[in-house]
Design a protein around this motif. Structure first.
Motif, short mmCIF file in Angstrom:
data_model
loop_
_atom_site.label_atom_id
_atom_site.label_comp_id
_atom_site.label_asym_id
_atom_site.label_seq_id
_atom_site.Cartn_x
_atom_site.Cartn_y
_atom_site.Cartn_z
N ASP A 4 0.51 -1.27 -0.45
CA ASP A 4 -0.16 -0.04 0.23
C ASP A 4 0.34 1.75 -0.08
N TYR A 5 1.98 1.29 0.76
CA TYR A 5 2.63 2.40 1.23
C TYR A 5 3.56 2.58 -0.74
N ILE A 6 3.72 1.80 -1.70
CA ILE A 6 4.69 1.77 -2.69
C ILE A 6 3.47 1.84 -3.04
N LYS A 7 1.87 1.29 -3.68
CA LYS A 7 1.41 2.03 -4.26
C LYS A 7 1.01 4.03 -4.06
N GLN A 8 1.02 4.29 -2.72
CA GLN A 8 0.52 5.72 -2.49
C GLN A 8 1.47 6.06 -3.15
N HIS A 9 2.63 5.72 -2.66
CA HIS A 9 4.31 6.82 -3.48
C HIS A 9 4.56 6.67 -5.06
N GLY A 10 3.86 6.11 -5.57
CA GLY A 10 4.03 5.96 -7.06
C GLY A 10 4.94 5.28 -7.22
N GLY A 11 5.46 4.17 -6.60
CA GLY A 11 5.71 2.78 -7.12
C GLY A 11 5.20 2.05 -7.38
N ARG A 12 6.51 1.08 -8.34
CA ARG A 12 6.09 0.11 -9.68
C ARG A 12 5.90 -1.15 -9.43
N LEU A 13 5.54 -2.19 -9.10
CA LEU A 13 5.46 -2.87 -7.97
C LEU A 13 5.43 -4.65 -9.49
N ILE A 14 5.92 -5.72 -8.54
CA ILE A 14 6.16 -6.82 -10.03
C ILE A 14 6.54 -7.64 -8.85
N ALA A 15 5.55 -9.01 -8.66
CA ALA A 15 5.70 -10.28 -8.27
C ALA A 15 6.66 -11.15 -8.87
N ALA A 16 8.25 -10.55 -8.08
CA ALA A 16 8.79 -11.94 -8.61
C ALA A 16 8.99 -12.85 -8.04
N THR A 17 8.23 -13.84 -8.39
CA THR A 17 8.06 -15.28 -7.39
C THR A 17 8.82 -16.22 -8.68
N ASN A 18 9.18 -17.48 -8.02
CA ASN A 18 9.91 -18.13 -8.69
C ASN A 18 8.65 -18.52 -9.83
N PRO A 19 8.88 -19.10 -11.11
CA PRO A 19 7.68 -18.95 -11.51
C PRO A 19 7.43 -20.52 -12.47
N ILE A 20 7.43 -21.16 -11.43
CA ILE A 20 7.31 -22.48 -11.08
C ILE A 20 5.50 -23.03 -10.99
N PHE A 21 4.84 -22.20 -10.61
CA PHE A 21 3.30 -22.14 -10.65
C PHE A 21 2.43 -21.53 -11.67
N PRO A 22 1.15 -22.47 -11.48
CA PRO A 22 0.04 -21.81 -12.99
C PRO A 22 0.21 -20.16 -12.31
N LYS A 23 -0.56 -19.02 -13.58
CA LYS A 23 -1.26 -18.22 -12.93
C LYS A 23 -2.05 -18.64 -12.17
N VAL A 24 -3.33 -19.35 -11.94
CA VAL A 24 -4.28 -19.61 -10.46
C VAL A 24 -4.14 -19.54 -9.01
N ALA A 25 -2.28 -20.68 -9.19
CA ALA A 25 -2.06 -20.87 -7.88
C ALA A 25 -0.42 -20.31 -7.52
N THR A 26 -0.85 -19.18 -8.10
CA THR A 26 -0.31 -17.89 -7.79
C THR A 26 -0.62 -16.42 -7.38
N TYR A 27 -1.90 -16.50 -7.89
CA TYR A 27 -2.69 -15.54 -7.94
C TYR A 27 -3.89 -16.00 -6.31
N LYS A 28 -4.13 -17.08 -6.02
CA LYS A 28 -3.89 -17.78 -4.99
C LYS A 28 -2.97 -17.30 -3.82
N ARG A 29 -2.16 -17.74 -3.97
CA ARG A 29 -0.61 -17.38 -2.86
C ARG A 29 -0.80 -15.90 -2.99
N LEU A 30 -1.34 -15.43 -3.83
CA LEU A 30 -1.12 -13.02 -3.67
C LEU A 30 -2.20 -13.36 -2.66
N GLU A 31 -3.58 -13.81 -2.60
CA GLU A 31 -4.42 -13.61 -1.92
C GLU A 31 -4.49 -13.70 -1.20
N TRP A 32 -3.89 -15.04 -0.21
CA TRP A 32 -3.61 -15.77 0.85
C TRP A 32 -3.05 -14.41 1.56
N ALA A 33 -1.60 -13.85 1.38
CA ALA A 33 -0.82 -13.44 2.05
C ALA A 33 -1.67 -12.15 2.41
#
Length: 234
Positions: A113-142
């Motif tokens: 939230d702080y980064i977004k409020q201050h104009g920073g760009r955000l990238i989820a650089a998780t090791n890409p070994i899971f499909p999109k659906v599983a990665t999005y789920k884990r972001l939501e869990w977080a």
């Protein structure tokens, strides 16, 4: 502030004990998929591990998705791609069982939230070994939203894995960013701190640190996620 913030997911935004998570993941996956495919649970596990190994050395000629399924199918002797709907359904439903092996840190959402409020760009650089659906789920869990990130690495859109530096170079190319005004935040000494070789600043989150080779990381910025938030907002 930096212009670009790259965040690892497992063990960083989403605190977890990796072994415990892996056990929950395989238990729920085998319960769902082994009977339907007609193979023993250990054969399925070995197939997934074979796919993971193949992705870890992928050279970018094919995306990780294709490399994974070719290797996994080769291990078990069945074309697992014909069960794609089964696996999709698993990640939408039974994968939730693995959530109990994870935790939530309030500093993940606070930092995002702080980064977004201050104009920073955000990238989820998780090791890409899971499909999109599983990665999005884990972001939501977080406790964060996939919509918070302008780019998320998943096995469908990636042809490399960490710690291959081409993984980070590919992000720079796709997102048109420079390492010199970017920071990689992660919990893995080998897979995340290597970004420094390209000019990224780095921050090692030590709450769920992974340090396979007991490397000295004292020269790198490091501390708890709470400490990172203090560093971010000071």
């Amino acid at each position: 502030m930096y212009k670009n913030y790259l965040f690892d997911l497992d063990g960083t935004l989403l605190p977890m004990d990796m072994q415990n998570f892996t056990e929950h993941y395989f238990k729920s996956l085998c319960k769902k998929a082994s009977p339907a495919i007609g193979i023993e649970p250990q054969v399925l596990i070995n197939s997934v591990l074979g796919g993971l190994k193949a992705m870890s050395t992928n050279d970018g000629v094919e995306n990780n998705h294709d490399v994974f399924w070719k290797a996994a199918s080769s291990v078990c002797g069945k074309d697992l791609t014909q069960y794609s709907e089964l696996f999709d359904d698993y990640y939408k439903n039974e994968f939730e069982y693995a959530k109990r092996a994870t935790q939530v840190t309030p500093y993940a959402k606070k930092s995002i939230d702080y980064i977004k409020q201050h104009g920073g760009r955000l990238i989820a650089a998780t090791n890409p070994i899971f499909p999109k659906v599983a990665t999005y789920k884990r972001l939501e869990w977080a406790g964060v939203s996939p919509d918070d990130f302008e780019y998320i690495t998943v096995y469908e859109n990636s042809g490399f894995c960490k710690p291959n530096l081409k993984y980070f170079e590919n992000i720079c190319e796709k997102c048109k960013i420079s390492p010199n005004d970017s920071i990689m935040v992660g919990n893995d000494v080998d897979e995340d701190l290597c970004a420094a070789k390209l000019g990224f600043d780095t921050y090692l989150v030590t709450d769920c640190i992974i340090n396979r080779n007991d490397r000295d990381y004292s020269k790198f910025k490091h501390g708890s996620f709470e400490s990172f938030y203090d560093f971010l907002t000071k």
